[in-house]
Design an enzyme around this catalytic site. Structure first.
Site, PDB file in Angstrom:
ATOM      1  N   CYS A   2      47.348  28.207  48.026  1.00 36.30           N
ATOM      2  CA  CYS A   2      47.956  28.112  49.351  1.00 36.30           C
ATOM      3  C   CYS A   2      49.237  27.295  49.247  1.00 36.30           C
ATOM      4  O   CYS A   2      49.371  26.409  48.416  1.00 36.30           O
ATOM      5  CB  CYS A   2      47.035  27.505  50.389  1.00 36.30           C
ATOM      6  SG  CYS A   2      45.500  28.386  50.654  1.00 36.30           S
ATOM      7  N   ARG A  27      51.626  30.944  45.480  1.00 37.35           N
ATOM      8  CA  ARG A  27      50.432  30.126  45.691  1.00 37.35           C
ATOM      9  C   ARG A  27      49.454  30.786  46.653  1.00 37.35           C
ATOM     10  O   ARG A  27      48.334  30.289  46.838  1.00 37.35           O
ATOM     11  CB  ARG A  27      50.825  28.753  46.240  1.00 37.35           C
ATOM     12  CG  ARG A  27      51.653  27.927  45.282  1.00 37.35           C
ATOM     13  CD  ARG A  27      52.013  26.602  45.906  1.00 37.35           C
ATOM     14  NE  ARG A  27      50.848  25.773  46.108  1.00 37.35           N
ATOM     15  CZ  ARG A  27      50.419  24.851  45.262  1.00 37.35           C
ATOM     16  NH1 ARG A  27      51.060  24.658  44.138  1.00 37.35           N
ATOM     17  NH2 ARG A  27      49.350  24.133  45.534  1.00 37.35           N
ATOM     18  N   TRP A  76      45.958  31.646  50.490  1.00 35.24           N
ATOM     19  CA  TRP A  76      45.078  32.300  49.513  1.00 35.24           C
ATOM     20  C   TRP A  76      43.667  32.057  50.014  1.00 35.24           C
ATOM     21  O   TRP A  76      43.188  30.926  50.057  1.00 35.24           O
ATOM     22  CB  TRP A  76      45.299  31.701  48.124  1.00 35.24           C
ATOM     23  CG  TRP A  76      44.588  32.425  47.028  1.00 35.24           C
ATOM     24  CD1 TRP A  76      45.043  33.513  46.343  1.00 35.24           C
ATOM     25  CD2 TRP A  76      43.308  32.109  46.471  1.00 35.24           C
ATOM     26  NE1 TRP A  76      44.122  33.894  45.397  1.00 35.24           N
ATOM     27  CE2 TRP A  76      43.045  33.052  45.449  1.00 35.24           C
ATOM     28  CE3 TRP A  76      42.351  31.131  46.735  1.00 35.24           C
ATOM     29  CZ2 TRP A  76      41.875  33.035  44.702  1.00 35.24           C
ATOM     30  CZ3 TRP A  76      41.181  31.115  45.986  1.00 35.24           C
ATOM     31  CH2 TRP A  76      40.961  32.065  44.984  1.00 35.24           C
ATOM     32  N   ASN A 102      45.630  22.881  52.625  1.00 32.98           N
ATOM     33  CA  ASN A 102      45.271  23.418  51.317  1.00 32.98           C
ATOM     34  C   ASN A 102      44.001  22.739  50.853  1.00 32.98           C
ATOM     35  O   ASN A 102      43.789  21.561  51.146  1.00 32.98           O
ATOM     36  CB  ASN A 102      46.362  23.122  50.281  1.00 32.98           C
ATOM     37  CG  ASN A 102      47.609  23.935  50.493  1.00 32.98           C
ATOM     38  OD1 ASN A 102      47.644  24.836  51.315  1.00 32.98           O
ATOM     39  ND2 ASN A 102      48.651  23.596  49.757  1.00 32.98           N
ATOM     40  N   GLY A 103      43.178  23.445  50.102  1.00 31.68           N
ATOM     41  CA  GLY A 103      41.992  22.826  49.537  1.00 31.68           C
ATOM     42  C   GLY A 103      40.711  23.386  50.119  1.00 31.68           C
ATOM     43  O   GLY A 103      40.713  24.392  50.839  1.00 31.68           O
ATOM     44  N   GLU A 485      45.165  35.242  24.915  1.00 31.07           N
ATOM     45  CA  GLU A 485      46.250  35.149  25.906  1.00 31.07           C
ATOM     46  C   GLU A 485      46.820  36.526  26.217  1.00 31.07           C
ATOM     47  O   GLU A 485      47.115  36.843  27.373  1.00 31.07           O
ATOM     48  CB  GLU A 485      47.342  34.213  25.387  1.00 31.07           C
ATOM     49  CG  GLU A 485      48.546  34.068  26.314  1.00 31.07           C
ATOM     50  CD  GLU A 485      48.201  33.480  27.672  1.00 31.07           C
ATOM     51  OE1 GLU A 485      49.076  33.535  28.560  1.00 31.07           O
ATOM     52  OE2 GLU A 485      47.067  32.994  27.878  1.00 31.07           O
ATOM     53  N   LYS A 489      46.924  38.314  29.938  1.00 32.41           N
ATOM     54  CA  LYS A 489      48.137  38.851  30.559  1.00 32.41           C
ATOM     55  C   LYS A 489      47.916  40.297  31.003  1.00 32.41           C
ATOM     56  O   LYS A 489      48.364  40.711  32.066  1.00 32.41           O
ATOM     57  CB  LYS A 489      49.312  38.793  29.577  1.00 32.41           C
ATOM     58  CG  LYS A 489      49.859  37.412  29.364  1.00 32.41           C
ATOM     59  CD  LYS A 489      50.550  36.889  30.619  1.00 32.41           C
ATOM     60  CE  LYS A 489      50.600  35.387  30.628  1.00 32.41           C
ATOM     61  NZ  LYS A 489      49.327  34.725  30.940  1.00 32.41           N
ATOM     62  N   GLU A 492      45.337  40.347  34.135  1.00 33.30           N
ATOM     63  CA  GLU A 492      45.667  39.659  35.379  1.00 33.30           C
ATOM     64  C   GLU A 492      46.810  40.314  36.138  1.00 33.30           C
ATOM     65  O   GLU A 492      46.885  40.169  37.362  1.00 33.30           O
ATOM     66  CB  GLU A 492      45.954  38.172  35.141  1.00 33.30           C
ATOM     67  CG  GLU A 492      47.213  37.843  34.385  1.00 33.30           C
ATOM     68  CD  GLU A 492      47.391  36.341  34.183  1.00 33.30           C
ATOM     69  OE1 GLU A 492      46.808  35.555  34.955  1.00 33.30           O
ATOM     70  OE2 GLU A 492      48.110  35.939  33.254  1.00 33.30           O
ATOM     71  N   HIS A 508      29.113  42.850  15.748  1.00 31.42           N
ATOM     72  CA  HIS A 508      27.984  42.183  16.392  1.00 31.42           C
ATOM     73  C   HIS A 508      27.830  42.612  17.858  1.00 31.42           C
ATOM     74  O   HIS A 508      27.243  41.889  18.656  1.00 31.42           O
ATOM     75  CB  HIS A 508      28.138  40.663  16.286  1.00 31.42           C
ATOM     76  CG  HIS A 508      28.068  40.164  14.889  1.00 31.42           C
ATOM     77  ND1 HIS A 508      26.883  39.901  14.238  1.00 31.42           N
ATOM     78  CD2 HIS A 508      29.059  39.918  13.978  1.00 31.42           C
ATOM     79  CE1 HIS A 508      27.137  39.489  13.010  1.00 31.42           C
ATOM     80  NE2 HIS A 508      28.447  39.503  12.819  1.00 31.42           N
ATOM     81  N   LYS A 607      48.941  30.611  41.730  1.00 31.79           N
ATOM     82  CA  LYS A 607      49.535  29.923  40.587  1.00 31.79           C
ATOM     83  C   LYS A 607      48.764  28.672  40.189  1.00 31.79           C
ATOM     84  O   LYS A 607      48.418  28.489  39.035  1.00 31.79           O
ATOM     85  CB  LYS A 607      50.983  29.551  40.924  1.00 31.79           C
ATOM     86  CG  LYS A 607      51.738  28.876  39.789  1.00 31.79           C
ATOM     87  CD  LYS A 607      51.942  29.816  38.637  1.00 31.79           C
ATOM     88  CE  LYS A 607      52.766  29.202  37.531  1.00 31.79           C
ATOM     89  NZ  LYS A 607      52.804  30.060  36.336  1.00 31.79           N
TER      90      LYS A 607
END
Length: 612
Positions: A2, A27, A76, A102-103, A485, A489, A492, A508, A607
């Site tokens: 947010c 955000r 968000w 926010n939070g 990584e 990428k 996401e 395996h 973010k």
């Protein structure tokens, strides 16, 4: 998660709020809203579901909403689905109190029940509405003003929050408070700004205050007064932000992510130069002494997401250069583990924002246990930077795209430099060998430039990959860490199901997933592991996989196995991840572009993860 923006001064607030929110949309972009006051008139609240452009249309880019004081929010969703009703700002029943938040308020249900018994009616599904009405309750019950009512509410609220609040009886004023969620306050020329991240106000001022945990601030035009939770006035130092406003703009690139990929040579060079002085590693700015490094018997690297992948790569390098055992832990697991930390150990917390909730909690847990801590962060004045015993600042500058690229690369550099510094301090690497490695490290920026010059080939391959449903990344050692990584990428920003495996683990279980047309991306930059990984490629190719090989120049025999090959310049194998990650970043980017997705703002992601 947010984004919050607030402004009070002489200019019209709404255009400033919307401009600031546009810098924070990474955000949160489920909904957005603003509340603006024109003198002592009632606040005008405008909210819209969806991306910020919907709110911009409704308000004619803010021109239709008049007033010099206001707060804004881009959401968000946590509590309650994305909707206009759940969008911020929220107000008390009589609009005596209006706020954005926010939070996450963990005990909001308990508080909601108590407030309902006092006659409050709730219209949204959010925890924010509970905070607003709790502040209103204390304001009316004790009649001691905004600071008192906010402080009383803070004592009752459990969880994390950053609040911006306006009160009917205090026109032209904004009150803000925080606990474990970031907030920054800027002042210039009789005007005051508040935001949850630097880019929102960088255009207007570089002179800022950082509000501390469990603190409250009163904002008027050009002035800020700070209070602790006991309502006592406290003093703060004004800090100058070194980032410039242009660093947070696209600069002609189609997306922030592509711009930030291309900024990596510069930020990598800047981060190296911040530590390497006259050809030697100098940790005096970090505060680590040789004596302290000699005493370390164990290192724990704690992080989330891409920063965790940095830790995985750094683990290999540190253990190669030193005799220090290294454990890499997910912060969300570390904070809840019942684990005895080794005496004389070091906990390294890696976080771009310096506000990652789980990482911050892990830091505090380590400190409570009496363990030395080191933060690797990008944001000066962030919570992790303030609370860690020592700080290694990466110099990536503002990173806007949700999918990290340049911050990741500077964190890798930090890992290399720490490994080399520890090795020399402990007598496990000679000064001569370290000098050779520093010389090689200084070639990395130019080699990244060379890779970027060949990005059209990767774009071509990305177009072939765009219609895939699944992709797998394999590698060994550092290559496995980089594959993690690359896989992140891919998933996401392109929404292709993607997994990364240590190549030796294929037999395996994962190899059962390989069938005709499945793409497998193999990373092969470690000479000692090259042939073994090629064998794994042959195994998946025989089961129908389409193969991309990513290796260093000279390993041309890979073309006998791979359907498509990307080459990177040769370097010391310990540093190869800084080069091999670049094509994987580009691959994820171009697949997302080919599929027509919003690269910088992938669905369901934000973010800075400042809540659990």
């Amino acid at each position: 998660m947010c984004g919050i923006v607030g402004f009070t001064g002489t200019h019209q607030a709404a255009p400033i709020l919307l401009d600031g929110l546009s810098k924070l949309e990474y955000r949160g972009y489920d909904s957005a809203g603003i509340a603006v006051r024109d003198g002592d008139k009632e606040p005008e609240i405008v909210k819209a579901k969806g991306k910020l452009e919907e709110l911009q249309k409704m308000t004619n880019n803010g021109e239709a909403v008049k007033g010099n004081c206001g707060i804004g929010h881009t959401r968000w969703a946590t509590h309650g689905e994305p909707s206009t009703l759940n969008a911020h700002p929220h107000a008390s029943d009589d609009e005596n109190v209006v706020a954005v938040h926010n939070g996450i308020i963990e005990n909001y249900q308990e508080l909601k029940e108590k407030l309902s018994k006092s006659g409050y009616v709730f219209h949204s599904q959010t925890d924010t509405e509970v905070a607003v009405k709790l502040i209103d309750y204390y304001y009316k019950k004790y009649n001691l003003g905004p600071v008192d009512s906010i402080a009383r509410a803070m004592i009752r609220i459990r969880g994390s929050y950053a609040l911006c609040v306006m009160f009917r009886d205090y026109p032209g004023e904004i009150y803000t408070a925080r606990k474990d969620s970031p907030m920054i306050i800027g002042v210039t020329g009789g005007e005051t700004y508040v935001a949850s991240d630097v880019p929102a106000i960088l255009k207007y001022t570089r002179n800022v205050y950082y509000i501390g945990n469990s603190e409250i601030a009163r904002l008027t035009g050009g002035n800020v007064t700070f209070y602790n939770i006991d309502r006592e006035e406290i003093q703060k130092d004004l800090v100058e932000i070194k980032w410039d406003a242009e660093a947070a703009e696209k600069g002609g690139y189609e997306h922030f992510m592509l711009k930030e990929i291309h900024e990596q040579p510069k930020v990598v060079r800047d981060t190296i130069n911040s530590i390497v002085k006259d050809g030697r590693i100098d940790f005096s700015g970090i505060g680590l002494t040789d004596e302290e490094m000699k005493k370390i018997s164990q290192i724990y690297i704690v992080a989330c997401g891409s920063a965790y992948h940095v830790g995985m790569a750094a683990q290999y390098v540190i253990e190669d250069f030193t005799t220090i055992p290294v454990r890499v832990e997910l912060a969300s697991e570390f904070r809840y583990r019942k684990m005895t930390l080794v005496k004389d150990s070091l906990v390294i917390i890696i976080s771009q924002s310096g506000e990652t909730a789980d990482s911050l909690a892990a830091l505090r847990s380590a400190k409570e246990a009496g363990i030395k801590t080191l933060g690797i962060v990008n944001v000066v004045g962030s919570s992790i930077a303030r609370e860690a015993d020592n700080v290694f600042y990466t110099l990536a500058g503002p990173e806007i795209s949700v999918a990290t690229t340049k911050a990741y690369s500077t964190q890798l550099i930090a890992g290399y430099l720490l490994a080399m510094g520890f090795a020399v301090a402990r007598g496990e690497m000679s000064e001569e060998k370290c000098a050779e490695l520093i010389t090689e490290l200084n070639t990395i920026p130019d080699k990244i430039e060379k890779i970027l010059e060949d990005k059209e080939r990767i774009q071509w391959f990305a177009n072939k990959l765009a219609n895939s449903r699944d992709a797998f990344f394999i590698g060994r050692g550092i290559d496995y860490a980089i594959g993690l990584e690359g896989s992140l990428k891919m998933k996401e920003i392109s929404y292709i199901h993607s997994e990364a495996y240590a190549a030796g683990e294929l037999k395996h279980g994962p190899i059962s997933l390989i069938e005709d047309g499945i793409f497998v991306i193999s990373v092969l930059t470690q000479p000692d592991l090259y042939e073994k990984t090629v064998s794994n490629m042959v195994e998946v190719k025989s089961r129908g996989a389409s193969l991309m090989g990513l290796t260093t120049y000279g390993n041309y025999s890979i073309e006998d196995t791979a359907d498509f090959t990307v080459y990177i310049p040769q370097t010391d194998p310990h540093f190869a991840g800084s080069l091999s990650v670049i094509p994987l970043q580009l691959l994820g980017y171009y697949v997302s572009v080919a599929k027509g997705f919003d690269v910088d703002k992938p669905r369901n992601l934000a973010k800075s993860v400042t809540v659990e």
